[in-house]
Design an enzyme around this catalytic site. Structure first.
Site, PDB file in Angstrom:
ATOM      1  N   ASP A  77      37.362  40.835  29.961  1.00 18.54           N
ATOM      2  CA  ASP A  77      37.616  42.260  30.085  1.00 18.54           C
ATOM      3  C   ASP A  77      38.353  42.461  31.399  1.00 18.54           C
ATOM      4  O   ASP A  77      37.753  42.409  32.463  1.00 18.54           O
ATOM      5  CB  ASP A  77      36.318  43.050  30.071  1.00 18.54           C
ATOM      6  CG  ASP A  77      36.547  44.552  30.057  1.00 18.54           C
ATOM      7  OD1 ASP A  77      35.567  45.291  30.166  1.00 18.54           O
ATOM      8  OD2 ASP A  77      37.707  44.985  29.960  1.00 18.54           O
ATOM      9  N   TRP A 102      30.639  36.577  35.300  1.00 19.98           N
ATOM     10  CA  TRP A 102      29.946  36.688  34.026  1.00 19.98           C
ATOM     11  C   TRP A 102      30.382  35.506  33.192  1.00 19.98           C
ATOM     12  O   TRP A 102      31.398  34.886  33.468  1.00 19.98           O
ATOM     13  CB  TRP A 102      30.202  38.021  33.331  1.00 19.98           C
ATOM     14  CG  TRP A 102      31.522  38.209  32.661  1.00 19.98           C
ATOM     15  CD1 TRP A 102      31.818  37.977  31.346  1.00 19.98           C
ATOM     16  CD2 TRP A 102      32.730  38.698  33.245  1.00 19.98           C
ATOM     17  NE1 TRP A 102      33.129  38.291  31.079  1.00 19.98           N
ATOM     18  CE2 TRP A 102      33.711  38.741  32.239  1.00 19.98           C
ATOM     19  CE3 TRP A 102      33.086  39.108  34.528  1.00 19.98           C
ATOM     20  CZ2 TRP A 102      35.010  39.166  32.466  1.00 19.98           C
ATOM     21  CZ3 TRP A 102      34.373  39.535  34.739  1.00 19.98           C
ATOM     22  CH2 TRP A 102      35.311  39.559  33.724  1.00 19.98           C
ATOM     23  N   ASP A 121      36.510  37.264  38.680  1.00 22.58           N
ATOM     24  CA  ASP A 121      37.488  38.270  39.081  1.00 22.58           C
ATOM     25  C   ASP A 121      38.174  37.819  40.361  1.00 22.58           C
ATOM     26  O   ASP A 121      37.538  37.257  41.251  1.00 22.58           O
ATOM     27  CB  ASP A 121      36.816  39.620  39.310  1.00 22.58           C
ATOM     28  CG  ASP A 121      36.455  40.316  38.007  1.00 22.58           C
ATOM     29  OD1 ASP A 121      36.953  39.887  36.952  1.00 22.58           O
ATOM     30  OD2 ASP A 121      35.683  41.284  38.057  1.00 22.58           O
ATOM     31  N   TRP A 153      32.879  42.831  39.398  1.00 26.43           N
ATOM     32  CA  TRP A 153      32.382  41.598  40.002  1.00 26.43           C
ATOM     33  C   TRP A 153      32.971  41.363  41.386  1.00 26.43           C
ATOM     34  O   TRP A 153      32.570  40.428  42.068  1.00 26.43           O
ATOM     35  CB  TRP A 153      32.643  40.422  39.073  1.00 26.43           C
ATOM     36  CG  TRP A 153      31.839  40.557  37.827  1.00 26.43           C
ATOM     37  CD1 TRP A 153      32.294  41.007  36.620  1.00 26.43           C
ATOM     38  CD2 TRP A 153      30.454  40.307  37.659  1.00 26.43           C
ATOM     39  NE1 TRP A 153      31.264  41.039  35.714  1.00 26.43           N
ATOM     40  CE2 TRP A 153      30.120  40.611  36.329  1.00 26.43           C
ATOM     41  CE3 TRP A 153      29.451  39.859  38.506  1.00 26.43           C
ATOM     42  CZ2 TRP A 153      28.842  40.470  35.827  1.00 26.43           C
ATOM     43  CZ3 TRP A 153      28.168  39.714  38.000  1.00 26.43           C
ATOM     44  CH2 TRP A 153      27.873  40.016  36.678  1.00 26.43           C
ATOM     45  N   TYR A 162      39.843  45.031  42.788  1.00 20.38           N
ATOM     46  CA  TYR A 162      40.022  44.105  41.676  1.00 20.38           C
ATOM     47  C   TYR A 162      41.506  43.880  41.397  1.00 20.38           C
ATOM     48  O   TYR A 162      42.289  44.822  41.396  1.00 20.38           O
ATOM     49  CB  TYR A 162      39.330  44.666  40.430  1.00 20.38           C
ATOM     50  CG  TYR A 162      39.692  43.952  39.166  1.00 20.38           C
ATOM     51  CD1 TYR A 162      40.591  44.512  38.279  1.00 20.38           C
ATOM     52  CD2 TYR A 162      39.145  42.715  38.858  1.00 20.38           C
ATOM     53  CE1 TYR A 162      40.939  43.854  37.113  1.00 20.38           C
ATOM     54  CE2 TYR A 162      39.486  42.059  37.699  1.00 20.38           C
ATOM     55  CZ  TYR A 162      40.375  42.636  36.827  1.00 20.38           C
ATOM     56  OH  TYR A 162      40.723  41.979  35.677  1.00 20.38           O
ATOM     57  N   THR A 165      41.589  38.516  36.298  1.00 20.34           N
ATOM     58  CA  THR A 165      40.459  37.668  35.935  1.00 20.34           C
ATOM     59  C   THR A 165      40.933  36.298  35.490  1.00 20.34           C
ATOM     60  O   THR A 165      41.936  36.190  34.772  1.00 20.34           O
ATOM     61  CB  THR A 165      39.642  38.331  34.805  1.00 20.34           C
ATOM     62  OG1 THR A 165      39.247  39.634  35.229  1.00 20.34           O
ATOM     63  CG2 THR A 165      38.412  37.521  34.450  1.00 20.34           C
TER      64      THR A 165
END
Length: 174
Positions: A77, A102, A121, A153, A162, A165
């Site tokens: 995500d 995650w 991330d 994260w 951010y 990812t």
């Protein structure tokens, strides 16, 4: 000076009589929309595609790392680092990897095995905003945070902003 004040007062009263606040706000909004859309017309650096080409073509790792359908991205995500100047396993220059992640379990179509994938991330730069993917194949509810991809994260990094990812294989799932 008094003549200049009188001139400005009359002209502003005349404009106020023929113009509404709604129309002025609408014009301001349209100028704002055009001003924010103009950077999208600027040329785009395609260096990230060259970096991503290094990750393709490896035996046992089929697929395009710039596509949301890539097998490692089954629980991702966010924005793909392979589209943002990094790769599937490395952050772009200037970004740092968050140490909290995650995880998800994805099946590699080449060998039919399930792999534990750590989604890290990359933080410290502004959001990449390219190749946005939202896949929730093995996502758990928010009360199980290490299997939930909706958490920021970057809270575990020096910088909380951010960028993108990455997807790192941690091992074969049993």
């Amino acid at each position: 000076m008094k003549l200049l004040d009188l001139l400005f007062e009359r002209s502003s009263r005349k404009v106020a009589n023929v113009t509404s606040r709604r129309k002025a706000l609408a014009r301001f909004g349209s100028w704002l929309a055009v001003g924010t859309a103009a950077p999208l017309l600027l040329p785009i650096d395609r260096v990230s595609r060259a970096h991503a080409a290094e990750d393709t073509g490896k035996p046992g790792d089929p697929g395009d790392p710039n596509s949301c359908d890539y097998w490692r991205y089954c629980s991702i995500d966010g924005f793909l680092c392979s589209c943002c100047g990094g790769s599937v396993t490395a952050c772009p220059p200037g970004a740092e990897v968050s140490q909290v992640t995650w995880i998800g379990t994805c099946r590699n179509p080449a060998d039919g095995k399930d792999y534990i994938i750590s989604y890290n991330d990359c933080c410290g730069k502004h959001s990449c905003s390219q190749c946005a993917c939202t896949r929730n194949d093995s996502e758990e509810p928010l009360y199980r945070p290490f299997n939930n991809n909706d958490v920021n994260w970057c809270l575990g990094a020096k910088s909380k902003s951010y960028n993108c990812t990455i997807a790192i294989i941690r091992g074969v799932a049993l």
